[in-house]
Design a protein around this motif. Sequence first.
Motif, mmCIF file in Angstrom:
data_model
loop_
_atom_site.group_PDB
_atom_site.id
_atom_site.type_symbol
_atom_site.label_atom_id
_atom_site.label_comp_id
_atom_site.label_asym_id
_atom_site.label_seq_id
_atom_site.Cartn_x
_atom_site.Cartn_y
_atom_site.Cartn_z
ATOM 1 N N PRO A 38 1.055 11.070 -0.372
ATOM 2 C CA PRO A 38 1.421 11.454 0.997
ATOM 3 C C PRO A 38 2.726 10.788 1.423
ATOM 4 C CG PRO A 38 -0.331 9.830 1.059
ATOM 5 C CD PRO A 38 -0.078 10.118 -0.395
ATOM 6 N N LEU A 39 3.663 11.578 1.960
ATOM 7 C CA LEU A 39 4.946 11.085 2.437
ATOM 8 C C LEU A 39 5.051 11.305 3.937
ATOM 9 C CD1 LEU A 39 5.483 11.569 -0.684
ATOM 10 C CD2 LEU A 39 7.836 12.103 -0.025
ATOM 11 N N THR A 40 5.495 10.297 4.661
ATOM 12 C CA THR A 40 5.828 10.447 6.076
ATOM 13 C C THR A 40 7.255 9.950 6.280
ATOM 14 O OG1 THR A 40 4.812 8.289 6.556
ATOM 15 C CG2 THR A 40 3.465 10.262 6.941
ATOM 16 N N PHE A 41 7.952 10.565 7.252
ATOM 17 C CA PHE A 41 9.359 10.271 7.484
ATOM 18 C C PHE A 41 9.541 9.700 8.884
ATOM 19 C CE2 PHE A 41 9.105 13.411 4.185
ATOM 20 C CZ PHE A 41 10.090 13.032 3.279
ATOM 21 N N SER B 63 -5.780 9.555 -1.445
ATOM 22 C CA SER B 63 -6.797 9.022 -0.538
ATOM 23 C C SER B 63 -6.182 8.477 0.750
ATOM 24 C CB SER B 63 -7.602 7.922 -1.235
ATOM 25 O OG SER B 63 -6.792 6.772 -1.472
ATOM 26 N N LEU B 64 -4.885 8.216 0.754
ATOM 27 C CA LEU B 64 -4.222 7.655 1.923
ATOM 28 C C LEU B 64 -3.654 8.714 2.861
ATOM 29 C CD1 LEU B 64 -2.342 4.659 0.244
ATOM 30 C CD2 LEU B 64 -4.486 4.611 1.527
ATOM 31 N N ARG B 65 -3.893 9.990 2.543
ATOM 32 C CA ARG B 65 -3.322 11.040 3.397
ATOM 33 C C ARG B 65 -3.881 10.981 4.815
ATOM 34 N NH1 ARG B 65 -2.362 17.508 2.377
ATOM 35 N NH2 ARG B 65 -1.726 17.960 4.523
ATOM 36 N N GLU B 66 -5.189 10.821 4.948
ATOM 37 C CA GLU B 66 -5.792 10.779 6.282
ATOM 38 C C GLU B 66 -5.211 9.635 7.108
ATOM 39 O OE1 GLU B 66 -10.179 10.362 8.445
ATOM 40 O OE2 GLU B 66 -10.019 10.489 6.260
ATOM 41 N N ARG B 67 -5.016 8.499 6.482
ATOM 42 C CA ARG B 67 -4.443 7.364 7.192
ATOM 43 C C ARG B 67 -3.007 7.657 7.618
ATOM 44 N NH1 ARG B 67 -4.272 1.386 4.554
ATOM 45 N NH2 ARG B 67 -2.549 2.286 3.384
ATOM 46 N N ALA B 68 -2.242 8.337 6.748
ATOM 47 C CA ALA B 68 -0.865 8.693 7.094
ATOM 48 C C ALA B 68 -0.829 9.659 8.276
ATOM 49 C CB ALA B 68 -0.170 9.307 5.882
ATOM 50 N N GLU C 22 0.828 -1.195 0.000
ATOM 51 C CA GLU C 22 0.000 0.000 0.000
ATOM 52 C C GLU C 22 0.868 1.253 0.000
ATOM 53 O OE1 GLU C 22 -3.697 0.429 0.198
ATOM 54 O OE2 GLU C 22 -3.258 -1.442 -0.823
ATOM 55 N N ASN C 23 2.068 1.134 0.574
ATOM 56 C CA ASN C 23 3.067 2.201 0.550
ATOM 57 C C ASN C 23 4.349 1.671 -0.082
ATOM 58 O OD1 ASN C 23 1.795 4.342 2.555
ATOM 59 N ND2 ASN C 23 1.602 2.350 3.545
ATOM 60 N N ALA C 24 5.095 2.588 -0.712
ATOM 61 C CA ALA C 24 6.489 2.293 -1.035
ATOM 62 C C ALA C 24 7.318 2.776 0.152
ATOM 63 C CB ALA C 24 6.914 3.011 -2.305
ATOM 64 N N ALA D 98 7.703 1.348 19.834
ATOM 65 C CA ALA D 98 7.176 1.373 18.470
ATOM 66 C C ALA D 98 8.045 2.292 17.628
ATOM 67 C CB ALA D 98 5.721 1.856 18.453
ATOM 68 N N VAL D 99 7.882 2.197 16.321
ATOM 69 C CA VAL D 99 8.609 3.077 15.420
ATOM 70 C C VAL D 99 8.222 4.527 15.722
ATOM 71 C CG1 VAL D 99 6.834 2.927 13.603
ATOM 72 C CG2 VAL D 99 9.209 3.410 12.995
ATOM 73 N N ARG D 100 9.180 5.447 15.580
ATOM 74 C CA ARG D 100 8.957 6.859 15.890
ATOM 75 C C ARG D 100 9.118 7.714 14.639
ATOM 76 N NH1 ARG D 100 6.679 5.111 20.402
ATOM 77 N NH2 ARG D 100 8.123 4.536 22.060
ATOM 78 N N ALA D 101 8.339 8.766 14.549
ATOM 79 C CA ALA D 101 8.431 9.666 13.405
ATOM 80 C C ALA D 101 9.712 10.484 13.470
ATOM 81 C CB ALA D 101 7.219 10.586 13.365
ATOM 82 N N ALA D 102 10.290 10.763 12.307
ATOM 83 C CA ALA D 102 11.479 11.611 12.224
ATOM 84 C C ALA D 102 11.100 13.067 12.013
ATOM 85 C CB ALA D 102 12.383 11.146 11.090
ATOM 86 N N ARG D 103 9.923 13.306 11.434
ATOM 87 C CA ARG D 103 9.455 14.665 11.162
ATOM 88 C C ARG D 103 7.959 14.733 11.437
ATOM 89 N NH1 ARG D 103 12.190 15.687 5.190
ATOM 90 N NH2 ARG D 103 14.263 14.863 5.697
ATOM 91 N N PRO D 104 7.468 15.862 11.895
ATOM 92 C CA PRO D 104 6.021 15.988 12.114
ATOM 93 C C PRO D 104 5.296 16.239 10.791
ATOM 94 C CG PRO D 104 7.113 18.038 12.662
ATOM 95 C CD PRO D 104 8.206 17.068 12.321
ATOM 96 N N GLY D 105 4.078 15.793 10.716
ATOM 97 C CA GLY D 105 3.233 16.123 9.574
ATOM 98 C C GLY D 105 3.507 15.296 8.334
ATOM 99 N N VAL D 106 2.543 15.395 7.427
ATOM 100 C CA VAL D 106 2.585 14.675 6.160
ATOM 101 C C VAL D 106 2.993 15.641 5.060
ATOM 102 C CG1 VAL D 106 1.212 13.402 4.451
ATOM 103 C CG2 VAL D 106 0.816 13.044 6.902
ATOM 104 N N THR D 107 3.924 15.238 4.216
ATOM 105 C CA THR D 107 4.316 15.990 3.029
ATOM 106 C C THR D 107 3.626 15.368 1.827
ATOM 107 O OG1 THR D 107 6.487 16.488 3.972
ATOM 108 C CG2 THR D 107 6.243 16.723 1.585
ATOM 109 N N VAL D 108 3.008 16.188 0.977
ATOM 110 C CA VAL D 108 2.327 15.686 -0.207
ATOM 111 C C VAL D 108 3.107 16.113 -1.443
ATOM 112 C CG1 VAL D 108 0.197 15.672 -1.555
ATOM 113 C CG2 VAL D 108 0.096 15.749 0.946
ATOM 114 N N VAL D 109 3.489 15.135 -2.253
ATOM 115 C CA VAL D 109 4.244 15.383 -3.481
ATOM 116 C C VAL D 109 3.523 14.683 -4.629
ATOM 117 C CG1 VAL D 109 6.437 15.078 -4.678
ATOM 118 C CG2 VAL D 109 6.417 15.548 -2.220
ATOM 119 N N ASP D 110 3.095 15.456 -5.611
ATOM 120 C CA ASP D 110 2.400 14.896 -6.774
ATOM 121 C C ASP D 110 1.223 14.017 -6.356
ATOM 122 O OD1 ASP D 110 4.254 16.149 -8.432
ATOM 123 O OD2 ASP D 110 5.567 14.398 -8.504
ATOM 124 N N GLY D 111 0.545 14.428 -5.298
ATOM 125 C CA GLY D 111 -0.622 13.691 -4.824
ATOM 126 C C GLY D 111 -0.313 12.523 -3.919
#
Length: 281
Positions: free
Chosen positions: A79-82, A42-47, A19-21, A64-77
């Motif tokens: 959603p990216l999370t780090f 459509s997966l932004r809300e889930r991210a 579902e994600n790369a 559990a795994v921890r986020a490296a950056r806050p918030g979701v970045t959207v590129v060409d539609g």
Amino acid sequence: MLASAGEQADGARLLALGENAVLALEPPGEEPVVVRIGRDASLRERAERELRVAAWLEEQQVPAVRAARPGVTVVDGHPLTFWRRLAEPVREAVPADLAGLLRRVHALPAPPFTLPPRDLLSGVERWLRLAGDAVPPADAAYLRARRDEFAAAAAELTPVLPPGPVHGDALPRNVHVGPYGPLLLDLETFADDLREHDLVVLALSRERYGLDEAAYADFVRAYGWDVREWPGCAVLRGARETAACAWAAQHVPGNPAAGREFARRVDSLRRADATVRWYAC
């Protein structure tokens, strides 16, 4: 896409594709990170919810795994999370590792934000549409009927455990055992529902996917209860099997091996033969 997000794509290493790369990155002058790239907008809300879950688990001191950056970045539609890069595993995770983490999650109260219910069957229609004419219409109709039957039955279940937060995809592959012990991965399926959902996953792995009986027994001992003792187990198992068949269907176009596996799964359900082994597509 990664370059336009301000990252250097050179040296990116693909870790998983579903579902994600999921890629490992080493941005110049920064700590190594892992980026999860959603298939579509459509997966932004889930991210966004996954990031909230990660922050909440950190507050609750659940490994559990921890986020490296806050918030979701959207590129060409997309959603990216780090996420923080994890240390190399010291060994492969086993079911007992998962059981210990589930005990901690199942002891948690509801978070200060809304989690969705664990709707196992929500993807059935999408997966069957992706399969299209590559699967027999009678099989697609059969799975749709099973979906409706098990959705209605699941709504009537009386649980043994108090409902609350669940991981939603509780498999050892979603546990990383690093130098400081096991921690949970892939938080995108966190839900608020019957805790039994998390336990049926391993019961189905034992019965359909060849999980060793001793490993399952270790899981039961570590958690403290065998969900197979609960009458509702058969209902949640049936729902998961229906979803697993539909999930396999989406891979049938252009993949003869997936077509054979899909046929095996559907045939075993039609014959109510729980002894037929299922294999990954």
